[in-house]
Design a protein around this motif. Structure first.
Motif: not given
Length: 447
Positions: A180, A256-257, A274
């Protein structure tokens, strides 16, 4: 010199490890697994987000330093009830005790039990959450009704399991790798975000996740060598949780986005998918369920000690102070489990939590302020442990806690007023209960 055990003073059997496990278990509930989604809506810096949890932990440590000094001076189980009585007199202590004995612990137990039921659906999709919640409340209460030896083994065992599962989650997240576009290094934009109103509001919710750092003070009278063991338990437990919280949030952000986390309450479930794929929800659901059991256990252990202390001091409450031959306060444990069950059945625990929050913060504020007061008016008192960093540490804790109280009064005025009215009701009840004083502690206070 340790006083011999009596009906009101059971043998000191709780070790430093057990006391530390109570602190860790009481602190690590669902807060750290849910609050990040609201923080990333207003704070974009990875450094700023982790700094929130570091600052929150530092404030909790400041409180632990102060409580450790008071607990070493006055090693009687019951937390703020004991401290406020010693610092200001029995009227204020009774109000704090009344709050704790009725809903201060029962409502968080009910909330944790309902969360247990909800997350257990990832494993048992057909099971009713309410029945699962009621089941875990009474199963944990049954363990504590059997005696201190069973309570200790249960609490230490499940807390170690909780820590092992969280560490496994953290290691799996880091092993998967980042992926990320977020950096945890300081940048030029960080000062503006750290000094913003959004950062201050987010800190309020972070501090809720850190609540429970004072848990061991409620059982200090049952801890071996409390003048040494209690400070160690508070500081070691709080320090451990700080490391876990920072690492967990780093994993959430790096795997995680941020767009998927923003505004979401199920942060851990989203990150779990994720990290572990589609089965991530079941994995995280099992992790949180296993972690909530020792959280409920800690509150079931420490909450009834307030009721017992009040029963020792006030004749109308004497039946609640009775212990079994093994020193178990059965009536107090059953009472707390019963209130928690009632809150679960009526689904009123969230409303109760809303209006007791400001009162609980006020009790903590007055307790640390009482430490400062005693340093000034009673410098002659024996202090086996002295708060590290005094007067800076109490000043930090008082400042942040006062900010949180003002924030709650501003955003939840009606709920806060209801809580203050409940404390006023406690003062009226004190007037009735004080008509028949009894107990060793009351005699000691009059000397």
């Amino acid at each position: 010199m340790t006083e011999p055990p009596t009906a009101s003073r059971p043998a000191a059997t709780i070790t430093t490890l057990a006391a530390t496990s109570i602190v860790v278990a009481d602190m690590v509930g669902v807060g750290v697994f849910t609050s990040l989604g609201f923080q990333v809506k207003d704070i974009s810096s990875g450094f700023g987000l982790l700094l929130l949890w570091v600052i929150g932990g530092a404030v909790a440590l400041c409180g632990a330093f102060c409580y450790a000094e008071l607990a070493a001076m006055f090693p009687r189980s019951s937390g703020e009830y004991n401290f406020l009585t010693r610092c200001y007199g029995p009227a204020l202590g009774f109000q704090a005790g009344w709050l704790s004995a009725t809903v201060g612990f029962s409502a968080p137990v009910a909330l944790a039990a309902m969360a247990f039921g909800q997350y257990a659906r990832a494993i048992l999709p057909e099971a009713p959450p309410l029945l699962l919640g009621l089941g875990v409340v009474w199963a944990v209460a049954a363990v504590h009704l059997r005696g201190a030896r069973h309570s200790t083994a249960f609490q230490v065992g499940f807390t170690l399991l909780k820590l092992a599962l969280i560490l496994a989650f953290i290691l799996a997240g880091f092993a998967r790798g980042g992926g990320q576009p977020i950096s945890f290094a300081p940048s030029q934009l960080d000062p503006a975000e750290v000094l913003s109103a959004s950062f201050a509001v987010s800190l309020v919710f972070v501090m809720y996740a850190y609540s429970g750092w004072n848990a061991a003070t409620y059982i200090v009278g049952e801890i071996r060598e409390p003048q040494r063991s209690l400070p160690r338990a508070l500081l070691l437990g709080t320090g451990t949780v700080i490391l876990l919280y920072v690492a967990l949030n780093a994993v959430f952000l790096s795997t995680t986005p941020v767009a998927e986390l923003a505004g979401q309450i199920d942060v851990a479930l989203i990150a779990g998918r994720h990290i572990f794929g589609e089965e991530g929800g079941r994995v995280v659901g099992a992790l949180i369920c296993a972690g909530l059991i020792p959280t409920i256990g800690a509150m079931t252990w420490i909450g009834p000690r307030v009721t017992v202390a009040m029963g020792e001091d006030f004749a109308p409450l004497a039946p609640l102070a009775r212990r079994s031959a093994g020193g178990v306060p059965r009536a107090a444990i059953v009472l707390q489990a019963g209130i928690a069950s009632l809150l679960l059945l009526t689904r009123s625990f969230e409303a109760v939590l809303d209006f007791v929050q400001v009162c609980l913060l006020l009790c903590s504020f007055l307790t640390v302020l009482g430490l400062v007061r005693l340093r000034i008016v009673r410098p002659d008192l024996t202090r086996p442990y002295r708060a590290w960093g005094y007067p800076v540490t109490p000043a930090i804790f008082l400042g942040v806690t006062l900010f949180m109280i003002i924030h709650l009064l501003a955003v939840r005025p009606l709920e806060s007023l209801a809580g203050l009215l409940m404390m006023l009701a406690g003062l009226l009840l004190f007037g009735l209960a004080a008509a028949q004083p009894q107990g060793d502690a009351r005699k000691a206070l009059s000397q």
